[in-house]
Design an enzyme around this catalytic site. Structure first.
Site, PDB file in Angstrom:
ATOM      1  N   GLU A 113      56.291  66.661  48.821  1.00 17.61           N
ATOM      2  CA  GLU A 113      57.749  66.886  48.784  1.00 17.61           C
ATOM      3  C   GLU A 113      58.383  65.914  47.803  1.00 17.61           C
ATOM      4  OE1 GLU A 113      58.899  66.023  52.781  1.00 17.61           O
ATOM      5  OE2 GLU A 113      57.924  67.801  53.598  1.00 17.61           O
ATOM      6  N   LYS A 115      60.871  63.012  46.881  1.00 19.11           N
ATOM      7  CA  LYS A 115      61.459  61.917  47.655  1.00 19.11           C
ATOM      8  C   LYS A 115      62.886  61.711  47.152  1.00 19.11           C
ATOM      9  CE  LYS A 115      60.525  57.236  49.266  1.00 19.11           C
ATOM     10  NZ  LYS A 115      61.821  56.653  49.007  1.00 19.11           N
ATOM     11  N   ASP A 117      66.520  60.244  46.808  1.00 17.77           N
ATOM     12  CA  ASP A 117      66.932  58.844  46.830  1.00 17.77           C
ATOM     13  C   ASP A 117      68.364  58.725  47.350  1.00 17.77           C
ATOM     14  OD1 ASP A 117      66.818  56.169  46.473  1.00 17.77           O
ATOM     15  OD2 ASP A 117      67.051  56.205  44.294  1.00 17.77           O
ATOM     16  N   TYR A 223      69.226  66.917  52.218  1.00 22.34           N
ATOM     17  CA  TYR A 223      67.932  67.590  52.150  1.00 22.34           C
ATOM     18  C   TYR A 223      67.094  67.196  53.363  1.00 22.34           C
ATOM     19  CZ  TYR A 223      69.116  68.810  47.374  1.00 22.34           C
ATOM     20  OH  TYR A 223      69.720  69.329  46.270  1.00 22.34           O
ATOM     21  N   LYS A 312      55.873  56.336  44.048  1.00 23.23           N
ATOM     22  CA  LYS A 312      57.127  56.016  43.355  1.00 23.23           C
ATOM     23  C   LYS A 312      57.000  56.299  41.865  1.00 23.23           C
ATOM     24  CE  LYS A 312      59.876  54.085  46.439  1.00 23.23           C
ATOM     25  NZ  LYS A 312      60.660  52.991  46.106  1.00 23.23           N
ATOM     26  N   CYS A 406      88.911  35.415  23.711  1.00 19.20           N
ATOM     27  CA  CYS A 406      89.073  36.865  23.724  1.00 19.20           C
ATOM     28  C   CYS A 406      88.855  37.429  22.321  1.00 19.20           C
ATOM     29  CB  CYS A 406      90.474  37.223  24.223  1.00 19.20           C
ATOM     30  SG  CYS A 406      90.794  38.991  24.144  1.00 19.20           S
ATOM     31  N   CYS A 409      92.460  38.795  21.139  1.00 18.20           N
ATOM     32  CA  CYS A 409      93.682  37.993  20.981  1.00 18.20           C
ATOM     33  C   CYS A 409      93.417  36.493  20.893  1.00 18.20           C
ATOM     34  CB  CYS A 409      94.669  38.300  22.103  1.00 18.20           C
ATOM     35  SG  CYS A 409      94.183  37.553  23.674  1.00 18.20           S
ATOM     36  N   CYS A 424      90.422  37.788  30.112  1.00 18.70           N
ATOM     37  CA  CYS A 424      91.392  37.283  29.163  1.00 18.70           C
ATOM     38  C   CYS A 424      92.719  37.206  29.927  1.00 18.70           C
ATOM     39  CB  CYS A 424      91.516  38.237  27.980  1.00 18.70           C
ATOM     40  SG  CYS A 424      92.977  37.878  26.998  1.00 18.70           S
ATOM     41  N   CYS A 430      97.763  40.678  24.824  1.00 23.26           N
ATOM     42  CA  CYS A 430      96.436  41.105  24.370  1.00 23.26           C
ATOM     43  C   CYS A 430      96.441  42.633  24.191  1.00 23.26           C
ATOM     44  CB  CYS A 430      95.401  40.668  25.397  1.00 23.26           C
ATOM     45  SG  CYS A 430      93.719  41.126  24.978  1.00 23.26           S
TER      46      CYS A 430
HETATM   47  S1  IVH Z   1      59.350  61.358  55.400  1.00 20.64           S
HETATM   48  C1  IVH Z   1      58.176  57.761  58.612  1.00 20.64           C
HETATM   49  N1  IVH Z   1      60.117  62.764  53.352  1.00 20.64           N
HETATM   50  O1  IVH Z   1      62.303  57.824  52.057  1.00 20.64           O
HETATM   51  C2  IVH Z   1      59.115  58.101  57.506  1.00 20.64           C
HETATM   52  N2  IVH Z   1      61.123  60.646  53.656  1.00 20.64           N
HETATM   53  O2  IVH Z   1      60.658  55.025  53.132  1.00 20.64           O
HETATM   54  C3  IVH Z   1      59.035  59.539  57.190  1.00 20.64           C
HETATM   55  N3  IVH Z   1      62.843  60.118  51.995  1.00 20.64           N
HETATM   56  O3  IVH Z   1      63.489  56.468  54.993  1.00 20.64           O
HETATM   57  C4  IVH Z   1      59.910  59.867  56.084  1.00 20.64           C
HETATM   58  N4  IVH Z   1      62.716  61.989  50.863  1.00 20.64           N
HETATM   59  O4  IVH Z   1      64.901  58.294  54.003  1.00 20.64           O
HETATM   60  C5  IVH Z   1      60.273  61.620  54.014  1.00 20.64           C
HETATM   61  N5  IVH Z   1      60.708  64.181  51.599  1.00 20.64           N
HETATM   62  C6  IVH Z   1      60.861  63.026  52.269  1.00 20.64           C
HETATM   63  C7  IVH Z   1      61.801  62.049  51.859  1.00 20.64           C
HETATM   64  C8  IVH Z   1      61.899  60.869  52.582  1.00 20.64           C
HETATM   65  C9  IVH Z   1      63.332  60.812  50.965  1.00 20.64           C
HETATM   66  C10 IVH Z   1      63.298  58.746  52.382  1.00 20.64           C
HETATM   67  C11 IVH Z   1      63.543  58.575  53.843  1.00 20.64           C
HETATM   68  C12 IVH Z   1      62.736  57.375  54.291  1.00 20.64           C
HETATM   69  C13 IVH Z   1      62.277  56.801  52.997  1.00 20.64           C
HETATM   70  C14 IVH Z   1      60.831  56.357  53.121  1.00 20.64           C
END
Ligand code: IVH
Length: 669
Positions: A113, A115, A117, A223, A312, A406, A409, A424, A430
């Site tokens: 999936e 991740k 942010d 999501y 990551k 500045c 000025c 400034c 200015c």
């Molecule tokens: S599963 C036990 N799936 O990433 C934790 N987390 O450190 C299970 N996150 O706090 C999380 N997308 O907020 C999962 N597809 C995804 C995610 C996701 C973002 C975030 C989540 C979690 C952090 C993981």
């Protein structure tokens, strides 16, 4: 209509509106026009107003936000919210796979999936209705931010169909889309407020805001990434999420099942590039064992599940040469250093400049002109310099020394205590500060002066015709028509627009003054609560912080602004030109002084008014709505479900406790 039919009509409208909401925000297939949607919403609002006995916190009307949350209720998570362990290379993913295969001897599938942010949220549904929305907090308990979550249109308040478990939890990530993030930062820049570093910070800040109507305006999205219950329909995590799609959730279509590590790596390679085309920030991918039976077998370490790992993404990085550092002076006088770079390609765009934010960053990086620097585009939109390749530094490269005067000025720069930025101090002499303030005043969201733009302001300034916003109102036609590229027509248009601006409502004039930290929303709150400029002018820090959403930083800035003679003179001049420096008669008509001198605290939920409406009534009638009980509190208006500790404290301090009805009587007396 008899009462039964009214209830039917309300329920029908709710169902229809929630369905249109789903079609628009979840599956992107709207079937009615925005206008028709608004009409239906208005009809429902009206019915709910007239028949409060049918109130429902999950009505689609609640998606626009209304409640002011003074404090969020702390709730314990039914299952702890853990985090994931991280991997930064394919090697580490292979290790993860090996660890699993030592425990699990059968064939299994992974699900990959994105991740997202943002901030994690736990949503609890009971009998198809959303009943709680809890932030991660410390992992074992978080804040219930349900009134803010109701404004997230892709989160269903009522589920579709009837195939879902009676009670379940669904977890996901709440995100602020890039487009909205850029919008908010643009606004903050105009208002001289510090920018959010990335959508994650902006989003998590939004989720914790007290005013849910502001949250609603920010268009958060969500999501979901896992469903948790004792009686889920499938054994597979992926299949359960697909099922949740049928209940009305916006489940990502980008997840895939993988039969081996090669398929996992393909997913990573694909999204390492394609993530830049997504409307929201992602910082990696999550790899999970799909079977919940196997997940259980693998279990957890103290901090994270053994059945999942987060890969990551590497921030896109490039190296280039630092050519020079230039300095920009904003309308508030803040001086921002900007790095000029040899153009380099980074994540699909050519980067020539990078923000350096302030002098501390330059010092920490130990930047020298001519250095080979690393630039990165992480979650941030504006690229930043993250380091210097010291091995490439020529011994004669001179260190970057932050300017002391500045650049516009020549005045000696100053640093305010506790702030990283240099300022400034020459506010009235200015040029970029003078012009910036005028440009802000005439901008669309403030006085909206037609025909006047940056270039004309530049010209008028250099002709010596403009040095403060008050000069705008003494401009003559000849002053403007003789300017380059302007003629009689443009001059007339500008003068007419200036004349028209005298009826622009008070809150926009207040915003236009450009008081630090007084953006559009704060200006509205101040205008509405205090009613006119004289009250704002004389308000103390304490009086200001008593107002909802006004914190110490804003209060101090307001008091500071009105402590300066030149600002007081400017206000008097604007008054003499006829600008609106108080609420309109219509706005005033509903104001009285009946609660003058009274500090009122409200708690609990009410029958006939929302908390927000009661607060407004207090404001409108000259009272002070306070948030914590003290000896000075005049009344506690107690609604249903009032917290026992508040009640106890009020009794101990002998504060009169009154009901909603008694409060209304107080207004009518
Ligand atoms: S599963 C036990 N799936 O990433 C934790 N987390 O450190 C299970 N996150 O706090 C999380 N997308 O907020 C999962 N597809 C995804 C995610 C996701 C973002 C975030 C989540 C979690 C952090 C993981």
């Amino acid at each position: 209509m008899d009462i039964e039919n009214i209830e039917k009509q309300i329920l029908k409208l709710r169902e229809e509106l929630e369905d249109h909401n789903y079609r628009y925000y979840v599956i992107s297939q709207p079937v009615i026009s925005d206008f028709d949607f608004d009409m239906k919403m208005k009809e429902l609002e009206k019915l709910e107003q007239n028949y409060p006995e049918f109130a429902d916190p999950n009505s689609p009307t609640k998606r626009v936000g209304s409640d002011i949350n003074k404090e969020f209720e702390q709730v314990k998570h039914e299952r702890p919210m853990l985090s994931l362990s991280n991997a930064y290379s394919e090697e580490e993913i292979k290790d993860f796979d090996q660890r699993i295969r030592k425990i699990i001897e059968e064939e299994f599938q992974y699900v990959c999936e994105l991740k997202y942010d943002g901030s994690s949220i736990s949503l609890i549904y009971e009998n198809g209705s959303l009943i709680r929305a809890i932030t991660r907090g410390d992992g074992s308990q978080g804040d219930d931010v349900i009134s803010n979550i109701r404004t997230v249109k892709s989160i269903p308040l009522k589920l579709r169909g009837n195939e879902f478990p009676d009670r379940f939890e669904i977890r996901g990530e709440v995100v602020l889309p890039f487009a909205m993030f850029n919008n908010i930062n643009e606004e903050r820049e105009q208002e001289g407020e510090p920018l959010f570093a990335n959508p994650r910070n902006a989003g998590s800040g939004t989720l914790k805001m007290q005013d849910s109507s502001i949250v609603a305006s920010r268009n958060l999205d969500a999501y979901p990434y896992s469903v948790l219950a004792d009686n889920l329909p499938f054994e597979g995590h992926y299949q359960n999420l697909q099922e949740a799609k049928k209940w009305g959730f916006k489940i990502s279509n980008d997840s895939v099942l993988c039969n081996n590590l090669d398929e996992v790596f393909n997913f990573i390679h694909k999204w390492d590039k394609e993530r830049f085309n997504l409307p929201v920030a992602t910082d990696g991918i999550v790899i999970k064992v799909n079977s919940s039976r196997l997940q259980e077998e693998l279990g957890f370490t103290a901090k994270s599940p053994r059945w999942a790992i987060a890969y990551k993404f590497k921030a896109e990085q490039a190296t280039t040469k630092l050519i020079s550092v230039s300095y920009q002076v904003g309308r508030t006088g803040a001086v921002t250093p900007v790095a000029n770079l040899e153009p380099v390609l980074l994540a699909g765009t050519t980067v020539k400049r990078a923000s350096l934010h302030n002098s501390d960053i330059i010092k920490n990086l130990d930047l020298h002109i001519g250095d080979l620097v690393y630039v990165e585009k992480g979650g941030e939109i504006i690229p930043k310099i993250t380091g210097v390749d010291l091995s490439q530094r020529h011994p004669l490269n001179a260190p970057v020394v932050f300017i002391s005067k500045c650049p516009e000025c020549e005045k000696q720069l100053q640093k305010k205590e506790g702030e990283a930025a240099f300022y400034c101090p020459n506010e009235i002499g200015c040029p970029p500060q003078i012009k910036g303030k005028i440009e802000h005043f005439i901008s669309r969201k403030s006085m909206d002066i037609d025909g006047l733009g940056q270039e004309t302001i530049d010209l008028l300034f250099s002709e010596g015709l403009l040095s403060t916003v008050t000069d705008l109102y003494t401009l003559q036609k000849e002053d403007i028509s003789v300017l380059e590229r302007l003629g009689d027509k443009s001059a007339e248009r500008i003068l007419k627009s200036l004349e028209d601006s005298k009826s622009i409502p008070f809150e926009r004039v207040l915003f236009g003054l450009g008081i630090r930290y007084v953006g559009e929303t704060v200006a509205k709150i101040l205008a509405k609560t205090l009613g006119n400029i004289d009250k704002i002018k004389t308000a103390t820090v304490e009086e200001l912080t008593d107002i909802n959403e006004i914190g110490g930083r804003i209060a101090e800035s307001v008091v500071n602004y009105f402590s300066e003679n030149k600002n007081l003179q400017l206000i008097e001049k604007l008054k003499s030109f006829g600008l609106q420096l108080e609420l309109s008669e219509e706005q005033q008509a509903s104001r009285t002084e009946k609660l003058k001198g009274l500090s009122i605290i409200i708690s609990g939920t009410f029958e006939n008014y929302s908390r927000e409406q009661i607060k407004e009534l207090i404001d409108q009638n000259g009272g002070k709505n306070v948030s914590s009980i003290s000896k000075k509190t005049s009344y506690l208006v107690a609604g249903e479900n009032i917290g026992p500790s508040k009640l106890e404290k009020a009794r101990a301090l002998e504060i009169p406790i009154i009901s909603e009805e008694e409060f209304i009587k107080l207004l009518e007396s």
